[in-house]
Write a protein that holds these residues in place. Structure first.
Motif, PDB file in Angstrom:
ATOM      1  N   VAL A  19      41.238  28.994  45.491  1.00 29.84           N
ATOM      2  CA  VAL A  19      42.339  29.609  45.484  1.00 29.84           C
ATOM      3  C   VAL A  19      43.313  29.087  44.703  1.00 29.84           C
ATOM      4  CG1 VAL A  19      43.796  31.057  47.037  1.00 29.84           C
ATOM      5  CG2 VAL A  19      41.472  30.700  47.711  1.00 29.84           C
ATOM      6  N   ILE A  21      47.609  28.730  44.317  1.00 28.59           N
ATOM      7  CA  ILE A  21      48.793  29.044  44.784  1.00 28.59           C
ATOM      8  C   ILE A  21      49.700  28.935  43.510  1.00 28.59           C
ATOM      9  CG2 ILE A  21      50.678  29.058  46.449  1.00 28.59           C
ATOM     10  CD1 ILE A  21      47.931  29.831  47.557  1.00 28.59           C
ATOM     11  N   GLU A  32      51.070  37.610  52.617  1.00 29.07           N
ATOM     12  CA  GLU A  32      50.153  37.987  51.562  1.00 29.07           C
ATOM     13  C   GLU A  32      49.227  36.678  51.171  1.00 29.07           C
ATOM     14  OE1 GLU A  32      50.165  38.981  46.751  1.00 29.07           O
ATOM     15  OE2 GLU A  32      52.240  38.984  47.843  1.00 29.07           O
ATOM     16  N   VAL A  33      49.481  35.707  51.462  1.00 31.20           N
ATOM     17  CA  VAL A  33      48.658  34.484  51.222  1.00 31.20           C
ATOM     18  C   VAL A  33      47.652  34.339  52.499  1.00 31.20           C
ATOM     19  CG1 VAL A  33      48.237  31.951  51.268  1.00 31.20           C
ATOM     20  CG2 VAL A  33      50.220  33.186  49.837  1.00 31.20           C
ATOM     21  N   HIS A  35      46.684  37.057  54.223  1.00 26.02           N
ATOM     22  CA  HIS A  35      45.544  38.169  53.811  1.00 26.02           C
ATOM     23  C   HIS A  35      44.514  37.578  52.938  1.00 26.02           C
ATOM     24  CE1 HIS A  35      44.308  42.135  53.741  1.00 26.02           C
ATOM     25  NE2 HIS A  35      44.032  42.154  52.371  1.00 26.02           N
ATOM     26  N   VAL A  36      44.832  37.245  51.862  1.00 27.66           N
ATOM     27  CA  VAL A  36      43.702  36.566  50.961  1.00 27.66           C
ATOM     28  C   VAL A  36      42.817  35.592  51.544  1.00 27.66           C
ATOM     29  CG1 VAL A  36      43.607  35.405  48.852  1.00 27.66           C
ATOM     30  CG2 VAL A  36      45.209  37.165  48.858  1.00 27.66           C
ATOM     31  N   LEU A  37      43.557  34.709  52.445  1.00 29.66           N
ATOM     32  CA  LEU A  37      42.626  33.621  53.056  1.00 29.66           C
ATOM     33  C   LEU A  37      42.014  34.236  53.983  1.00 29.66           C
ATOM     34  CD1 LEU A  37      45.257  30.820  53.085  1.00 29.66           C
ATOM     35  CD2 LEU A  37      43.374  30.826  51.509  1.00 29.66           C
ATOM     36  N   ASP A  38      42.480  35.331  54.646  1.00 25.09           N
ATOM     37  CA  ASP A  38      41.488  35.778  55.693  1.00 25.09           C
ATOM     38  C   ASP A  38      40.244  36.567  55.079  1.00 25.09           C
ATOM     39  OD1 ASP A  38      42.779  35.294  57.661  1.00 25.09           O
ATOM     40  OD2 ASP A  38      43.919  37.234  57.972  1.00 25.09           O
ATOM     41  N   GLN A  39      40.297  37.234  53.892  1.00 24.91           N
ATOM     42  CA  GLN A  39      39.333  37.792  52.992  1.00 24.91           C
ATOM     43  C   GLN A  39      38.409  36.555  52.524  1.00 24.91           C
ATOM     44  OE1 GLN A  39      41.512  39.929  50.098  1.00 24.91           O
ATOM     45  NE2 GLN A  39      41.136  41.876  51.103  1.00 24.91           N
ATOM     46  N   VAL A  40      39.135  35.324  52.197  1.00 24.54           N
ATOM     47  CA  VAL A  40      38.138  34.345  51.677  1.00 24.54           C
ATOM     48  C   VAL A  40      37.195  33.973  52.793  1.00 24.54           C
ATOM     49  CG1 VAL A  40      38.299  31.879  50.945  1.00 24.54           C
ATOM     50  CG2 VAL A  40      39.526  33.671  49.726  1.00 24.54           C
TER      51      VAL A  40
END
Length: 123
Positions: A19, A21, A32-33, A35-40
């Motif tokens: 990922v 940044i 937002e970050v 949320h992306v890390l949760d998806q990862v």
């Protein structure tokens, strides 16, 4: 009847996720970050590398998020690595003790990926 499905989910769906940044990592953009890390993390990776080369600021909330990601990964025997931080970011991470829990490395940037279209020219 024999089932072809595994009895439990696989330990890891993907081996490694990287990922980048590319902005400040602070309270303003943290949701937002996160949320992306949760998806990862839903991909159950064995390793996550967060490239901080494009990041010029982190705050306490961001540090807490990074440590949370590390904790969630370690519960599944996964690892978090932080790569390419700006020297100022590296000092902030060291002052907060993050570099004790999470490897902070300088690594070569990955080659840019993209698409190219090749057309043949009639002779």
């Amino acid at each position: 009847m024999t089932s072809l499905l595994p009895s439990s989910p696989p330990d890891s769906i993907v081996p490694h996720v990287r990922v980048e940044i590319t902005d400040e990592l602070d309270l303003d953009g943290l949701s937002e970050v996160a949320h992306v890390l949760d998806q990862v993390l839903a991909l159950r990776p064995r390793e996550v590398t967060i490239d901080l080369a494009g990041c010029r600021h982190v705050d306490a909330a961001a540090i807490a998020l990074l440590l949370d990601v590390r904790h969630r990964l370690s519960r599944r025997d996964g690892t978090l690595t932080l790569s390419n931080p700006h020297p100022r970011i590296r000092r902030i991470l060291a002052t907060a003790g993050v570099d004790v829990a999470v490897p902070v490395v300088d690594s070569p940037r990955a080659a840019a990926r993209g698409r190219a279209r090749v057309t043949s020219v009639p002779r």
